[in-house]
Design a protein around this motif. Structure first.
Motif, short mmCIF file in Angstrom:
data_model
loop_
_atom_site.label_atom_id
_atom_site.label_comp_id
_atom_site.label_asym_id
_atom_site.label_seq_id
_atom_site.Cartn_x
_atom_site.Cartn_y
_atom_site.Cartn_z
N ALA A 244 0.84 -1.20 0.00
CA ALA A 244 0.00 0.00 0.00
C ALA A 244 0.87 1.25 0.00
CB ALA A 244 -0.93 -0.01 1.21
N ARG A 245 1.98 1.22 0.72
CA ARG A 245 2.90 2.38 0.73
C ARG A 245 3.51 2.61 -0.64
NH1 ARG A 245 3.97 0.58 6.13
NH2 ARG A 245 5.70 -0.69 5.45
N MET A 246 3.58 1.54 -1.43
CA MET A 246 4.09 1.65 -2.81
C MET A 246 2.98 2.03 -3.78
SD MET A 246 6.45 -1.78 -2.95
CE MET A 246 6.91 -1.50 -4.64
N GLY A 247 1.75 2.11 -3.28
CA GLY A 247 0.61 2.41 -4.13
C GLY A 247 0.07 1.20 -4.85
N LEU A 248 0.33 0.01 -4.32
CA LEU A 248 -0.11 -1.25 -4.94
C LEU A 248 -0.97 -2.06 -3.99
CD1 LEU A 248 3.25 -2.55 -6.48
CD2 LEU A 248 1.32 -1.57 -7.73
N SER A 249 -1.87 -2.83 -4.56
CA SER A 249 -2.55 -3.87 -3.80
C SER A 249 -1.97 -5.20 -4.28
CB SER A 249 -4.06 -3.84 -4.07
OG SER A 249 -4.34 -4.24 -5.39
N ARG A 250 -2.25 -6.26 -3.57
CA ARG A 250 -1.72 -7.56 -3.97
C ARG A 250 -2.19 -7.95 -5.38
NH1 ARG A 250 1.53 -10.17 -1.42
NH2 ARG A 250 1.08 -9.07 0.49
N ASP A 251 -3.43 -7.61 -5.72
CA ASP A 251 -3.97 -7.92 -7.05
C ASP A 251 -3.33 -7.10 -8.16
OD1 ASP A 251 -5.68 -9.81 -5.98
OD2 ASP A 251 -7.36 -8.42 -5.83
N GLU A 252 -2.61 -6.06 -7.81
CA GLU A 252 -1.98 -5.21 -8.81
C GLU A 252 -0.52 -5.55 -9.08
OE1 GLU A 252 -4.41 -1.07 -8.19
OE2 GLU A 252 -2.89 -1.60 -6.70
N ILE A 253 0.00 -6.58 -8.42
CA ILE A 253 1.41 -6.93 -8.59
C ILE A 253 1.70 -7.32 -10.05
CG2 ILE A 253 3.21 -8.62 -8.01
CD1 ILE A 253 2.13 -8.56 -5.13
N LEU A 254 0.95 -8.25 -10.60
CA LEU A 254 1.25 -8.69 -11.97
C LEU A 254 1.04 -7.58 -12.98
CD1 LEU A 254 -0.02 -12.37 -11.91
CD2 LEU A 254 2.31 -11.51 -11.63
N PRO A 255 -0.05 -6.82 -12.92
CA PRO A 255 -0.17 -5.69 -13.86
C PRO A 255 0.99 -4.70 -13.72
CG PRO A 255 -2.30 -6.14 -12.86
CD PRO A 255 -1.28 -7.00 -12.14
N HIS A 256 1.46 -4.51 -12.49
CA HIS A 256 2.59 -3.60 -12.26
C HIS A 256 3.88 -4.14 -12.91
CE1 HIS A 256 5.26 -0.83 -10.18
NE2 HIS A 256 5.97 -1.87 -9.81
N VAL A 257 4.15 -5.41 -12.68
CA VAL A 257 5.40 -6.00 -13.20
C VAL A 257 5.40 -6.05 -14.73
CG1 VAL A 257 6.77 -8.14 -13.27
CG2 VAL A 257 5.84 -7.31 -11.09
N PHE A 258 4.24 -6.30 -15.33
CA PHE A 258 4.16 -6.42 -16.78
C PHE A 258 3.58 -5.17 -17.45
CE2 PHE A 258 4.01 -10.85 -15.24
CZ PHE A 258 5.13 -11.34 -15.90
N ARG A 259 3.58 -4.05 -16.75
CA ARG A 259 2.93 -2.83 -17.24
C ARG A 259 3.50 -2.34 -18.56
NH1 ARG A 259 6.27 -1.88 -13.21
NH2 ARG A 259 7.82 -0.22 -13.34
N ASP A 260 4.79 -2.55 -18.80
CA ASP A 260 5.38 -2.07 -20.06
C ASP A 260 4.88 -2.84 -21.27
OD1 ASP A 260 6.88 -4.27 -18.90
OD2 ASP A 260 8.35 -3.96 -20.49
N LEU A 261 4.38 -4.05 -21.07
CA LEU A 261 3.89 -4.87 -22.18
C LEU A 261 2.44 -4.57 -22.52
CD1 LEU A 261 5.29 -8.31 -21.04
CD2 LEU A 261 6.26 -6.76 -22.74
N LEU A 262 1.72 -3.97 -21.60
CA LEU A 262 0.28 -3.85 -21.74
C LEU A 262 -0.19 -2.42 -21.93
CD1 LEU A 262 -0.54 -6.39 -18.93
CD2 LEU A 262 -0.42 -6.82 -21.37
N THR A 263 0.71 -1.50 -22.12
CA THR A 263 0.30 -0.11 -22.34
C THR A 263 -0.03 0.09 -23.82
OG1 THR A 263 2.59 0.58 -22.63
CG2 THR A 263 1.65 0.81 -20.43
N ALA A 264 -1.04 0.91 -24.05
CA ALA A 264 -1.47 1.16 -25.43
C ALA A 264 -0.82 2.41 -25.98
CB ALA A 264 -2.99 1.30 -25.47
#
Length: 75
Positions: free
Chosen positions: A55-75
């Protein structure tokens, strides 16, 4: 270490399945093996954090994978 804060405690196999399911749910027709292998260290590092640390990083547990792979999924 609390069982409710570390999802990888069940074993690496379940984390691999979680990543595969993440990509399948996005509808991407790719094999994430290479992507998973390249980013597994970061995923595990984040999965080991407590919910408060995430939470201090601005993430929830469900947001870990989208965060790690965010560069692949941006439009």
């Amino acid at each position: 270490m609390h069982a409710d804060t570390v999802q990888i405690a069940m074993g690496r196999g379940s984390l691999k399945q979680k990543i595969d399911l993440y990509f399948a749910n996005l509808g991407l027709g790719l094999n994430p093996y290479g992507l998973r292998k390249a980013r597994m260290r970061e995923i595990i590092h984040l999965e080991m954090k407590s919910d408060d640390q995430l939470a201090r990083m601005g993430l929830s547990r469900d947001e870990i994978l989208p965060h790690v792979f965010r560069d692949l999924l941006t439009a």
